[in-house]
Scaffold this active site. Structure first.
Site, mmCIF file in Angstrom:
data_model
loop_
_atom_site.group_PDB
_atom_site.id
_atom_site.type_symbol
_atom_site.label_atom_id
_atom_site.label_comp_id
_atom_site.label_asym_id
_atom_site.label_seq_id
_atom_site.Cartn_x
_atom_site.Cartn_y
_atom_site.Cartn_z
ATOM 1 N NE ARG A 46 -0.682 1.845 3.496
ATOM 2 C CZ ARG A 46 0.424 2.587 3.632
ATOM 3 N NH1 ARG A 46 1.607 2.035 3.898
ATOM 4 N NH2 ARG A 46 0.375 3.893 3.487
ATOM 5 C CB ALA A 48 0.525 6.866 -3.885
ATOM 6 N NE ARG A 89 -6.212 0.647 -2.409
ATOM 7 C CZ ARG A 89 -5.631 1.259 -1.372
ATOM 8 N NH1 ARG A 89 -4.357 1.040 -1.087
ATOM 9 N NH2 ARG A 89 -6.340 2.091 -0.624
ATOM 10 C CD GLN A 196 -4.075 2.646 6.301
ATOM 11 O OE1 GLN A 196 -4.789 3.019 7.230
ATOM 12 N NE2 GLN A 196 -4.555 2.415 5.097
ATOM 13 C CG ASP A 237 -3.157 7.948 -2.144
ATOM 14 O OD1 ASP A 237 -3.138 8.442 -1.003
ATOM 15 O OD2 ASP A 237 -2.804 6.785 -2.394
HETATM 16 O O1 MRU Z 1 -4.941 3.123 1.532
HETATM 17 P P1 MRU Z 1 -3.469 3.391 1.607
HETATM 18 O O2 MRU Z 1 -2.843 2.906 2.862
HETATM 19 O O3 MRU Z 1 -2.744 2.909 0.372
HETATM 20 O O4 MRU Z 1 -3.353 4.974 1.611
HETATM 21 C C1 MRU Z 1 -2.091 5.552 1.633
HETATM 22 C C2 MRU Z 1 -2.104 7.021 1.762
HETATM 23 O O5 MRU Z 1 -3.120 7.656 1.771
HETATM 24 C C3 MRU Z 1 -0.758 7.693 1.795
HETATM 25 O O6 MRU Z 1 -0.813 8.836 2.564
HETATM 26 C C4 MRU Z 1 -0.375 8.062 0.358
HETATM 27 O O7 MRU Z 1 -0.437 6.945 -0.483
HETATM 28 C C5 MRU Z 1 0.976 8.653 0.289
HETATM 29 S S1 MRU Z 1 2.214 7.446 0.514
HETATM 30 C C6 MRU Z 1 3.734 8.113 0.290
#
Ligand code: MRU
Length: 350
Positions: A46, A48, A89, A196, A237
């Site tokens: 997970r 981005a 996703r 997270q 993201d």
């Molecule tokens: O659902 P996730 O855990 O993939 O969401 C991740 C985020 O929202 C992060 O803040 C984003 O991807 C930036 S990661 C450098």
């Protein structure tokens, strides 16, 4: 040193199963594109930039056993793999950016033998990983300029090494500030529904020896009202051409609170997180996830199984709430429509 979140090892994708953290640091060796799709969907992989890397490596898994005799036949199979991975996703643009790159490289080399094209594709995926590492370091250096000794910094979700191939985006700034000898204090939102912040960000910050305090998401306003937060650093993201930023659900709440309490609110993201085709955040697709993620916490039911749930995974922070956007190409400020034009030019040129 950051952990190796995702890499290519022995003709397999090796990744950390992030659903097991912080209790267990488990590496998975994956040689099947369907398994990798599930890993992205279920947030084993997970964040981005890491999702983008998984997409590029997923293409390799999907085409490595191709027996195609012609480029057209090979490319048809590769397109199917790309479409499949793209369905995992919808919000992080990094996934589509990486898949596009792989597709372009294949097309550019259509005159070469299939075995050669496979090698070129792997080289491109490894290049995406190397570039991500480099951008993490550059973002961290730019971001650390904005951090003062003694700052109390709030962050949301996980924008650390686990979300990238290296140092992270927002967390990279904290790591670099610490490396430069600036004592900082980190506050971490737990980040419901999937935690997270509580599970991953606190784990990373503690591993780096940073003074870390975990809070529930609904405590941020009270901390800001009490003058306990100086700055907020979050990841992204997808960022539209006007600077509107999609990030983990709850980021927008923080941005509004920050404005009200005069707290500086920074977004840290690499070029691969920008979608210059979109005029504003209104066009960013927002993933909606299974209601059981809200009805439950870590597999334990906390709400009636029949209750309706609304579970958007991301929200969009309008650009006016963002103090600056930190990228590997520098720090960008308002008006973003204008300042980000330079970034768009750099991205096109690459
Ligand atoms: O659902 P996730 O855990 O993939 O969401 C991740 C985020 O929202 C992060 O803040 C984003 O991807 C930036 S990661 C450098």
């Amino acid at each position: 040193m950051p952990v190796e979140t995702i890499s290519w090892k022995n003709v397999r994708v090796r990744y950390i199963d992030q659903t097991m953290l912080p209790q267990k640091l488990k590496y998975v060796d994956c040689d099947d594109v369907r398994r990798l799709w599930n890993a992205i969907k279920n947030l084993e992989i997970r964040g981005a930039p890491a999702i983008g890397i998984a997409g590029a490596l997923g293409v390799i898994l999907g085409v490595k056993d191709s027996k195609a005799k012609s480029f057209d036949e090979f490319f048809e199979g590769m397109e199917r793999v790309i479409k499949f991975l793209a369905s995992s996703r919808p919000t992080a643009i990094n996934l589509f950016w990486a898949l596009d790159r792989m597709e372009c490289v294949a097309k550019e080399n259509s005159d070469k033998p299939i075995a050669e094209i496979k090698k070129i594709l792997l080289k491109e995926a490894l290049k995406i990983i190397a570039e991500d590492k480099k951008s993490c370091r550059a973002m961290a250096r730019y971001g650390a300029r904005l951090v003062k000794k003694g700052d109390a910094i709030l962050t949301h979700c996980n924008a650390g090494g686990l979300a990238t191939a290296d140092y992270g985006t927002a967390l990279g700034v904290l790591f670099e500030a610490k490396r430069q000898g600036k004592a900082i204090k980190a506050y971490v939102d737990e980040t419901r529904p999937l935690l997270q912040g509580a599970r991953l960000t606190t784990w990373e910050l503690l591993n780096e020896g940073i003074d870390t305090t975990l809070i529930c998401d609904n405590m941020a306003a009270s901390l800001m009202a009490n003058g306990k937060i100086d700055k907020i650093f979050v990841g992204a993201d997808r960022i539209a051409q006007n600077g509107d930023t999609a990030n983990k659900i709850g980021t927008y709440n923080l941005a509004i609170l920050a404005k009200h309490h005069n707290v500086l609110f920074y977004v840290v993201a690499p070029l691969s997180s920008f979608d210059f085709r979109l005029k504003s955040g209104a066009d960013i697709p927002i993933e909606e996830r299974d209601g059981n993620e809200v009805r439950m916490i870590l597999g334990k039911q906390i709400a009636p199984s029949k209750v309706k749930v609304y579970n958007p995974a991301f929200d969009v922070t309008p650009n006016e709430y963002i103090t600056a956007i930190i990228t590997e190409e520098g720090i960008f400020r308002k008006p973003y429509k204008k300042s980000l034009e330079r970034l768009n030019a750099i991205k096109r040129y690459r």
